[in-house]
Design a protein around this motif. Structure first.
Motif, short mmCIF file in Angstrom:
data_model
loop_
_atom_site.label_atom_id
_atom_site.label_comp_id
_atom_site.label_asym_id
_atom_site.label_seq_id
_atom_site.Cartn_x
_atom_site.Cartn_y
_atom_site.Cartn_z
N LEU A 139 -4.36 37.75 8.10
CA LEU A 139 -4.61 36.54 7.31
C LEU A 139 -4.39 35.32 8.19
O LEU A 139 -3.37 35.20 8.86
CB LEU A 139 -3.65 36.48 6.11
CG LEU A 139 -3.81 35.24 5.21
CD1 LEU A 139 -5.15 35.27 4.48
CD2 LEU A 139 -2.66 35.14 4.21
N GLN A 140 -5.36 34.42 8.20
CA GLN A 140 -5.16 33.12 8.82
C GLN A 140 -4.25 32.33 7.89
O GLN A 140 -4.57 32.06 6.73
CB GLN A 140 -6.50 32.41 9.02
CG GLN A 140 -6.43 30.93 9.35
CD GLN A 140 -5.50 30.54 10.48
OE1 GLN A 140 -4.41 30.02 10.22
NE2 GLN A 140 -5.91 30.79 11.72
N LEU A 141 -3.07 31.99 8.39
CA LEU A 141 -2.05 31.40 7.53
C LEU A 141 -2.39 30.00 7.05
O LEU A 141 -1.72 29.47 6.15
CB LEU A 141 -0.71 31.42 8.26
CG LEU A 141 -0.12 32.81 8.47
CD1 LEU A 141 1.17 32.73 9.29
CD2 LEU A 141 0.15 33.52 7.14
N TYR A 142 -3.45 29.41 7.59
CA TYR A 142 -3.94 28.14 7.05
C TYR A 142 -4.33 28.32 5.58
O TYR A 142 -4.27 27.38 4.80
CB TYR A 142 -5.13 27.65 7.87
CG TYR A 142 -5.64 26.29 7.46
CD1 TYR A 142 -4.98 25.13 7.86
CD2 TYR A 142 -6.79 26.17 6.68
CE1 TYR A 142 -5.44 23.88 7.48
CE2 TYR A 142 -7.27 24.91 6.29
CZ TYR A 142 -6.60 23.77 6.70
OH TYR A 142 -7.05 22.54 6.32
N THR A 143 -4.73 29.55 5.23
CA THR A 143 -5.10 29.87 3.85
C THR A 143 -3.96 29.57 2.89
O THR A 143 -4.18 29.13 1.76
CB THR A 143 -5.49 31.37 3.74
OG1 THR A 143 -6.56 31.64 4.65
CG2 THR A 143 -5.91 31.75 2.33
N VAL A 144 -2.73 29.82 3.34
CA VAL A 144 -1.55 29.64 2.48
C VAL A 144 -0.60 28.60 3.09
O VAL A 144 0.62 28.74 3.05
CB VAL A 144 -0.83 30.99 2.24
CG1 VAL A 144 -1.67 31.90 1.36
CG2 VAL A 144 -0.53 31.69 3.58
N ARG A 145 -1.18 27.56 3.64
CA ARG A 145 -0.40 26.57 4.40
C ARG A 145 0.65 25.87 3.54
O ARG A 145 1.75 25.59 4.03
CB ARG A 145 -1.33 25.55 5.05
CG ARG A 145 -2.26 24.83 4.08
CD ARG A 145 -3.36 24.10 4.85
NE ARG A 145 -4.32 23.44 3.96
CZ ARG A 145 -5.35 24.06 3.38
NH1 ARG A 145 -5.51 25.36 3.55
NH2 ARG A 145 -6.19 23.40 2.61
N ASP A 146 0.32 25.57 2.29
CA ASP A 146 1.32 24.90 1.44
C ASP A 146 2.50 25.83 1.16
O ASP A 146 3.66 25.40 1.12
CB ASP A 146 0.68 24.44 0.14
CG ASP A 146 -0.30 23.29 0.34
OD1 ASP A 146 -0.22 22.63 1.40
OD2 ASP A 146 -1.14 23.06 -0.54
N ASP A 147 2.21 27.11 0.94
CA ASP A 147 3.28 28.09 0.74
C ASP A 147 4.14 28.20 2.00
O ASP A 147 5.37 28.28 1.91
CB ASP A 147 2.68 29.46 0.41
CG ASP A 147 1.96 29.48 -0.93
OD1 ASP A 147 2.37 28.73 -1.84
OD2 ASP A 147 0.99 30.24 -1.07
N CYS A 148 3.48 28.21 3.16
CA CYS A 148 4.24 28.29 4.42
C CYS A 148 5.16 27.10 4.60
O CYS A 148 6.30 27.24 5.06
CB CYS A 148 3.27 28.37 5.61
SG CYS A 148 2.39 29.94 5.78
#
Length: 284
Positions: free
Chosen positions: A40-49
């Motif tokens: 998974l490209q973590l930009y997908t869940v950037r707010d969660d990160c």
């Protein structure tokens, strides 16, 4: 004598199986054969990160991803990032960085960070307009990539470039994408973003087939001209042709799910895209 030979062959076989190149990644998601490495490209869940990086990494692993691709580290050290990956049995399948991170003043620091997190694929995610505005500028940029790629060899790392829609503009009679990759060494890898190509009006498969064995990674991403919230497999990308390439001998090593529009919470979007990708890859 026959017994001795059989015993010797058995021992040789055990030795070969113990070598690192003899095994595929046992953590890989399997949609049939062979196994595919899906991150998974973590930009997908950037707010969660940004809110809870360790917790987000844990959830990504729980969904069934076997690796991640980074687009920033949210203030964490390389050692902290590596610990999060190891605790969740995840691998790093690449990281998005700027070209400046690979310039002489930052090169050693960038290499060391990526060694610690277990990453061998450094992907320049975008370039300033002036580096691709003329053929002369593209040639010069390609030269810089070739030089960096050569420097990375001794570190057993690879350099790649990630396409956006901008690389499908024509400059002096040729697409930027083609001018750039025609003038870079074959070891400069392509991370092909299917959705970004489609946003420029181009189906991805012809471009991936045009540069065999250079598409080391693919951003598996949807695009729809009529539905910006389309999940993977629900838009305009010709997935039948893409999947055929993904199963070919020139297939990418890493498949990276990315989704940027959110009809559902980001983590739910990531899961839906992963499940749809599994179905696409399993289809006959």
């Amino acid at each position: 004598m026959a017994t001795i030979i059989r015993t010797s062959l058995f021992l040789v076989s055990l030795f070969l199986l113990s070598l690192p190149f003899a095994h595929s990644d046992s953590s890989s998601t399997q949609y049939g054969k062979p196994k595919y490495l899906v991150g998974l490209q973590l930009y997908t869940v950037r707010d969660d990160c940004a809110k809870d990086f360790p917790g987000t990494i844990k959830k990504v692993a729980q969904l069934g991803f076997t690796g991640v691709e980074f687009a920033g580290y949210y203030g964490r050290t390389a050692q902290e990032v590596r610990q999060m990956l190891d605790e969740n049995k995840l691998k790093c399948y690449g990281t998005h960085i700027g070209l400046d991170a690979l310039m002489p003043e930052n090169f050693e620091k960038t290499v060391e960070f990526n060694k610690v997190i277990g990453n061998s694929f450094l992907i320049v995610a975008s370039l300033p307009h002036e580096r691709m505005s003329t053929r002369a500028a593209i040639f010069e940029t390609a030269k810089v990539f070739n030089e960096i790629s050569q420097k990375l060899l001794k570190h057993k790392m690879l350099l790649g470039f990630h396409n956006h829609a901008a690389e499908f503009r024509t400059v002096e009679g040729e697409l930027i994408f083609d001018t750039f990759f025609k003038n870079t060494d074959k070891r400069v890898a392509i991370q092909f973003d299917t959705g970004n190509a489609m946003s420029a009006g181009y189906q991805p498969t012809p471009f991936m087939e045009k540069y065999p064995k250079r598409v080391l990674s693919s951003h598996v991403k949807e695009f729809s001209a009529t539905n910006p919230n389309a999940m993977l497999g629900e838009g305009d990308v010709n997935w039948k042709d893409v999947v055929k390439f993904f199963k070919s001998k020139n297939r990418p090593k890493w498949f990276i799910i990315e989704h940027e529009n959110y009809p559902f919470p980001p983590m739910e979007c990531a899961e839906k895209c992963l499940r749809n990708f599994e179905k696409l890859m399993a289809a006959k």
